[in-house]
Design a protein around this motif. Sequence first.
Motif, PDB file in Angstrom:
ATOM      1  N   GLU A  92      -6.747   6.125  11.381  1.00  0.00           N
ATOM      2  CA  GLU A  92      -7.083   5.277  12.554  1.00  0.00           C
ATOM      3  C   GLU A  92      -6.781   3.943  12.030  1.00  0.00           C
ATOM      4  OE1 GLU A  92     -11.468   4.466  13.056  1.00  0.00           O
ATOM      5  OE2 GLU A  92     -11.235   6.224  14.608  1.00  0.00           O
ATOM      6  N   GLU A 150     -15.851  -2.393   1.882  1.00  0.00           N
ATOM      7  CA  GLU A 150     -15.064  -2.271   2.846  1.00  0.00           C
ATOM      8  C   GLU A 150     -13.511  -2.738   2.715  1.00  0.00           C
ATOM      9  OE1 GLU A 150     -16.626  -4.602   6.136  1.00  0.00           O
ATOM     10  OE2 GLU A 150     -17.854  -2.799   6.551  1.00  0.00           O
ATOM     11  N   ASP A 201      -6.957   0.038  11.756  1.00  0.00           N
ATOM     12  CA  ASP A 201      -8.021  -0.903  11.698  1.00  0.00           C
ATOM     13  C   ASP A 201      -7.798  -2.255  12.500  1.00  0.00           C
ATOM     14  OD1 ASP A 201     -10.108  -1.302   9.221  1.00  0.00           O
ATOM     15  OD2 ASP A 201      -9.418  -3.242  10.148  1.00  0.00           O
ATOM     16  N   GLU A 228      -9.567  -2.832   4.615  1.00  0.00           N
ATOM     17  CA  GLU A 228      -8.847  -2.386   5.952  1.00  0.00           C
ATOM     18  C   GLU A 228      -8.537  -0.902   5.889  1.00  0.00           C
ATOM     19  OE1 GLU A 228      -7.201  -4.919   4.326  1.00  0.00           O
ATOM     20  OE2 GLU A 228      -7.242  -6.722   5.417  1.00  0.00           O
ATOM     21  N   GLY A 229      -8.841  -0.010   7.133  1.00  0.00           N
ATOM     22  CA  GLY A 229      -8.464   1.230   7.167  1.00  0.00           C
ATOM     23  C   GLY A 229      -9.285   2.248   6.144  1.00  0.00           C
ATOM     24  N   GLY A 230     -10.309   1.893   5.620  1.00  0.00           N
ATOM     25  CA  GLY A 230     -11.094   2.583   4.775  1.00  0.00           C
ATOM     26  C   GLY A 230     -12.150   1.991   3.697  1.00  0.00           C
ATOM     27  N   LYS A 231     -12.632   2.505   2.683  1.00  0.00           N
ATOM     28  CA  LYS A 231     -13.575   2.119   1.808  1.00  0.00           C
ATOM     29  C   LYS A 231     -12.984   2.476   0.539  1.00  0.00           C
ATOM     30  CE  LYS A 231     -17.327   3.464   4.831  1.00  0.00           C
ATOM     31  NZ  LYS A 231     -18.290   4.679   5.076  1.00  0.00           N
ATOM     32  N   GLU A 232     -13.435   1.573  -0.420  1.00  0.00           N
ATOM     33  CA  GLU A 232     -13.024   1.732  -2.001  1.00  0.00           C
ATOM     34  C   GLU A 232     -14.444   2.060  -2.580  1.00  0.00           C
ATOM     35  OE1 GLU A 232      -9.156  -0.992  -2.634  1.00  0.00           O
ATOM     36  OE2 GLU A 232     -11.191  -2.025  -3.229  1.00  0.00           O
ATOM     37  N   LYS A 233     -14.439   3.087  -3.282  1.00  0.00           N
ATOM     38  CA  LYS A 233     -15.686   3.345  -4.300  1.00  0.00           C
ATOM     39  C   LYS A 233     -15.349   2.958  -5.530  1.00  0.00           C
ATOM     40  CE  LYS A 233     -17.034   6.866  -1.596  1.00  0.00           C
ATOM     41  NZ  LYS A 233     -18.435   6.965  -0.995  1.00  0.00           N
ATOM     42  N   GLN A 241     -16.476  -3.483  14.221  1.00  0.00           N
ATOM     43  CA  GLN A 241     -17.169  -4.629  14.714  1.00  0.00           C
ATOM     44  C   GLN A 241     -16.177  -5.995  14.658  1.00  0.00           C
ATOM     45  OE1 GLN A 241     -21.416  -5.240  14.097  1.00  0.00           O
ATOM     46  NE2 GLN A 241     -20.993  -7.356  13.822  1.00  0.00           N
ATOM     47  N   GLU A 267     -11.745   5.596  -6.141  1.00  0.00           N
ATOM     48  CA  GLU A 267     -11.442   6.361  -5.006  1.00  0.00           C
ATOM     49  C   GLU A 267     -11.020   5.417  -3.659  1.00  0.00           C
ATOM     50  OE1 GLU A 267     -14.108   9.177  -4.009  1.00  0.00           O
ATOM     51  OE2 GLU A 267     -12.687  10.293  -2.391  1.00  0.00           O
ATOM     52  N   LEU A 268      -9.936   5.526  -3.091  1.00  0.00           N
ATOM     53  CA  LEU A 268      -9.749   4.853  -1.888  1.00  0.00           C
ATOM     54  C   LEU A 268      -9.874   5.960  -0.699  1.00  0.00           C
ATOM     55  CD1 LEU A 268      -8.760   2.346   0.126  1.00  0.00           C
ATOM     56  CD2 LEU A 268      -6.539   3.097  -0.480  1.00  0.00           C
ATOM     57  N   VAL A 269     -11.232   5.692   0.144  1.00  0.00           N
ATOM     58  CA  VAL A 269     -11.236   6.827   1.037  1.00  0.00           C
ATOM     59  C   VAL A 269     -10.803   6.155   2.387  1.00  0.00           C
ATOM     60  CG1 VAL A 269     -13.196   8.102   2.280  1.00  0.00           C
ATOM     61  CG2 VAL A 269     -13.497   7.357  -0.119  1.00  0.00           C
ATOM     62  N   LYS A 270      -9.726   7.007   2.882  1.00  0.00           N
ATOM     63  CA  LYS A 270      -9.057   6.441   3.962  1.00  0.00           C
ATOM     64  C   LYS A 270     -10.005   6.770   5.331  1.00  0.00           C
ATOM     65  CE  LYS A 270      -4.601   5.727   2.449  1.00  0.00           C
ATOM     66  NZ  LYS A 270      -3.397   6.425   1.913  1.00  0.00           N
ATOM     67  N   ALA A 271     -10.169   5.916   6.355  1.00  0.00           N
ATOM     68  CA  ALA A 271     -10.700   6.146   7.515  1.00  0.00           C
ATOM     69  C   ALA A 271     -10.031   7.491   8.226  1.00  0.00           C
ATOM     70  CB  ALA A 271     -10.484   5.033   8.381  1.00  0.00           C
ATOM     71  N   ALA A 275      -8.436  -5.214  11.888  1.00  0.00           N
ATOM     72  CA  ALA A 275      -8.039  -6.237  11.079  1.00  0.00           C
ATOM     73  C   ALA A 275      -6.494  -6.411  11.105  1.00  0.00           C
ATOM     74  CB  ALA A 275      -8.616  -6.267   9.739  1.00  0.00           C
ATOM     75  N   GLU A 276      -5.859  -5.103  11.438  1.00  0.00           N
ATOM     76  CA  GLU A 276      -4.434  -4.991  11.122  1.00  0.00           C
ATOM     77  C   GLU A 276      -3.700  -4.752  12.403  1.00  0.00           C
ATOM     78  OE1 GLU A 276      -3.105  -1.808   8.560  1.00  0.00           O
ATOM     79  OE2 GLU A 276      -4.450  -3.091   6.882  1.00  0.00           O
ATOM     80  N   ARG A 333       0.893  -1.163  -0.057  1.00  0.00           N
ATOM     81  CA  ARG A 333       0.052  -0.027  -0.108  1.00  0.00           C
ATOM     82  C   ARG A 333       0.881   1.081   0.187  1.00  0.00           C
ATOM     83  NH1 ARG A 333      -4.465   0.448   4.542  1.00  0.00           N
ATOM     84  NH2 ARG A 333      -5.330  -1.317   3.372  1.00  0.00           N
ATOM     85  N   HIS A 350     -19.531   0.409  11.736  1.00  0.00           N
ATOM     86  CA  HIS A 350     -19.514  -1.270  11.758  1.00  0.00           C
ATOM     87  C   HIS A 350     -17.985  -1.656  11.323  1.00  0.00           C
ATOM     88  CE1 HIS A 350     -19.667  -4.739   8.899  1.00  0.00           C
ATOM     89  NE2 HIS A 350     -20.034  -5.147  10.254  1.00  0.00           N
ATOM     90  N   SER A 351     -17.069  -0.670  10.972  1.00  0.00           N
ATOM     91  CA  SER A 351     -15.853  -1.337  10.645  1.00  0.00           C
ATOM     92  C   SER A 351     -15.151  -1.539  12.045  1.00  0.00           C
ATOM     93  CB  SER A 351     -15.070   0.149   9.765  1.00  0.00           C
ATOM     94  OG  SER A 351     -14.967   1.171  10.662  1.00  0.00           O
TER      95      SER A 351
END
Lengths: 320, 259
Positions: free
Chosen positions: A196, B159, A198, B161-166, A249, A188-192, A200-201, A11, A246-247
């Motif tokens: 933050e 969904e 995650d 990790e760490g975000g969302k993809e459109k 959960q 587009e990748l919208v980062k949290a 999962a990581e 990434r 929800h991310s």
Amino acid sequence: MAGILVFVEQRDGEIRKASLQAVSEAKRHGGAGGEVTAVLVGAGIGAAAAGLGAWGAARVFVADNPALGLYSAEGYTEAVAAAAAKAQPSAIFVAGTAMGRDLAPRVAARLGVGAIADVVKLALDGDAFTARRPIYSGKAFAEATTAGKRPQVISLRPNVFAAEESGGSAAVESLDGLGLAIRAVVKELVKAAGGELDVAEADIIVSGGRGIKGPENFALIKSLADALGGAVGASRAVVDAGWIAHSHQVGQTGKVVSPSLYVACGISGAIQHLAGMSSSKIIVAINKDPDAPIFKIADYGIVGDLFEVIPPMVAAIKAL
Amino acid sequence: MNCIVCVASVPDTASVIKLKADGTGIDESGIKWIVSPYDEYALEAALQLTEAKGGEVTVVTYGPAGAEPALRDCLARGAHKAVHVLGGEKTLGDSFTIARVLAAAIKGRAHDLVLCGVKGVGTDCSQVGQMLAELLGLPHVAIVTALEVGEGSLAATREVEGGKEKVECPLPALLTCQKGLNEPRYAALKGIMAAKKKPVDKLEVSSLGIQEGADLFYAVARFELPPAKSAGTIIQGENDPAGAAAQLVKLLREEAKAI
Ligand SMILES: Cc1cc2nc3c(=O)[nH]c(=O)nc-3n(C[C@H](O)[C@H](O)[C@H](O)COP(=O)(O)OP(=O)(O)OC[C@H]3O[C@@H](n4cnc5c(N)ncnc54)[C@H](O)[C@@H]3O)c2cc1C
Ligand SMILES: Nc1ncnc2c1ncn2[C@@H]1O[C@H](COP(=O)(O)O)[C@@H](O)[C@H]1O
């Protein structure tokens, strides 16, 4: 067919830890009687490739293409299939991240074989792996094989296998001439927010459940997570109540995690929650009900009021 | 807008899982079977789309006779038709065989969208959807939590990790649906009555050109229950929460070496 091909996820040019774990695991099995080959896919990522030698890869294929900058199941499948055609591996390892879990089955179907998902242990017999994987949300385990089919496409659960440097160097080859026909395009990748971490990581997770009483008290959970350098998780009850996204959960309908430390605060330990975290290495429970089921799987626990226990815990950790 | 929804009939998520005495499988006695919870999001998305745009929802399952109630449940919620490929006892967890069977059953039926759940509860593979997309030659978007379908294309949020993809994608396409996408409806009594009259197309696997069990891609050598966990160290902290907190932190540092 011989050797193991490992799909390596990056990434922003940085290789993901879960992928280093997969390369290391391939190396620990001696490449299943062949070489460990890595395939790295993305745009402008060449610099990261050579470093994979230190983790056990003898060869690295790099598919560096502007069209592969953001993940695409179709594009990345094409790249991994092209690497597999060159390496002719007996197994393909993929780290079981969101990307890896999406990619592995599509690659397998492209190659006309099955795949084994979410593996937590691998045993090599001759040149065939038997893979242990949780089923029924961890209520049972299956020792699975690919029924003789090759290559064996296997996704490895993150944070279960150790990443260890073995000190070597890798020959880097570029993977050109891919026939890319990408239809589903990530725009587009919208980062949290706030970068933050995650769940999962994360290597450490502190989760809050209904026992925290209200959304404002996630600040208390976060103070403990911050003191430990971990991420904030949650039970479904508080996600459904709208207290947190929800991310966060953890559980059967949330994320399945295996951190080295999981702290459950005000969570009863319903079977669907346990499904998401029971493979954590150390489980800590803080709950005022001594009969809460979470204590049955906890390695350590405090029976008490989390509002009274967490602040002194944070202070004690900061004093370490 | 014709939608095909793949639904798996699975043990209720609260089921106690026991093994058969010889360890060759799961003891299914006493298990309650339900529509896999994620498949409910897939069905709901399909119902909403066809309500808005017309067209039909066909639900498809590959499973033994006992899977029929799951199909009836989907018909009662509003699906128009159902396809039941009978079998699946020998191929539980064999995602690729399941995908091959579903692909063969779906080919030749009109579909603008094929919808799956993100994972079948129980097998916990999260594989069938992506494999099916590859076999049908469709683009796919997995772990979808928001969806807009336009003329000939869709926009979805997934969904990661760490975000969302459109993601944007032309139709036809395949989606795997995640919690958050919608609120699945329940079947109303009227729907349950209507479902009894709706057609269920029953097929044998062999009629799809696949010899069940002859060509496996996944086999389980052994099933096991998780090892029993030894009792943990539980500190009574009601009277001295600060002391308990300090003791816990010490144990985590010195004994567990976790912090
Ligand atoms: C199909 C399905 C899927 C599901 N998926 C998930 C999932 O992915 N994840 C998930 O978490 N759940 C899931 N659930 C829900 C699950 O069954 C439980 O309802 C949920 O986990 C309960 O959340 P909780 O522990 O926060 O709340 P509760 O069960 O209400 O527990 C709250 C706990 O807080 C304790 N407490 C209260 N006050 C304090 C205090 N001051 N100090 C310390 N402790 C306190 C109580 O003793 C209690 O044990 C699912 C359910 C179904 C049917
Ligand atoms: N036997 C089956 N019949 C119909 N659909 C299935 C079947 N198995 C899996 N699916 C679909 O594939 C999704 C993912 O399943 P899995 O890969 O087993 O986790 C499920 O949510 C269903 O939509």
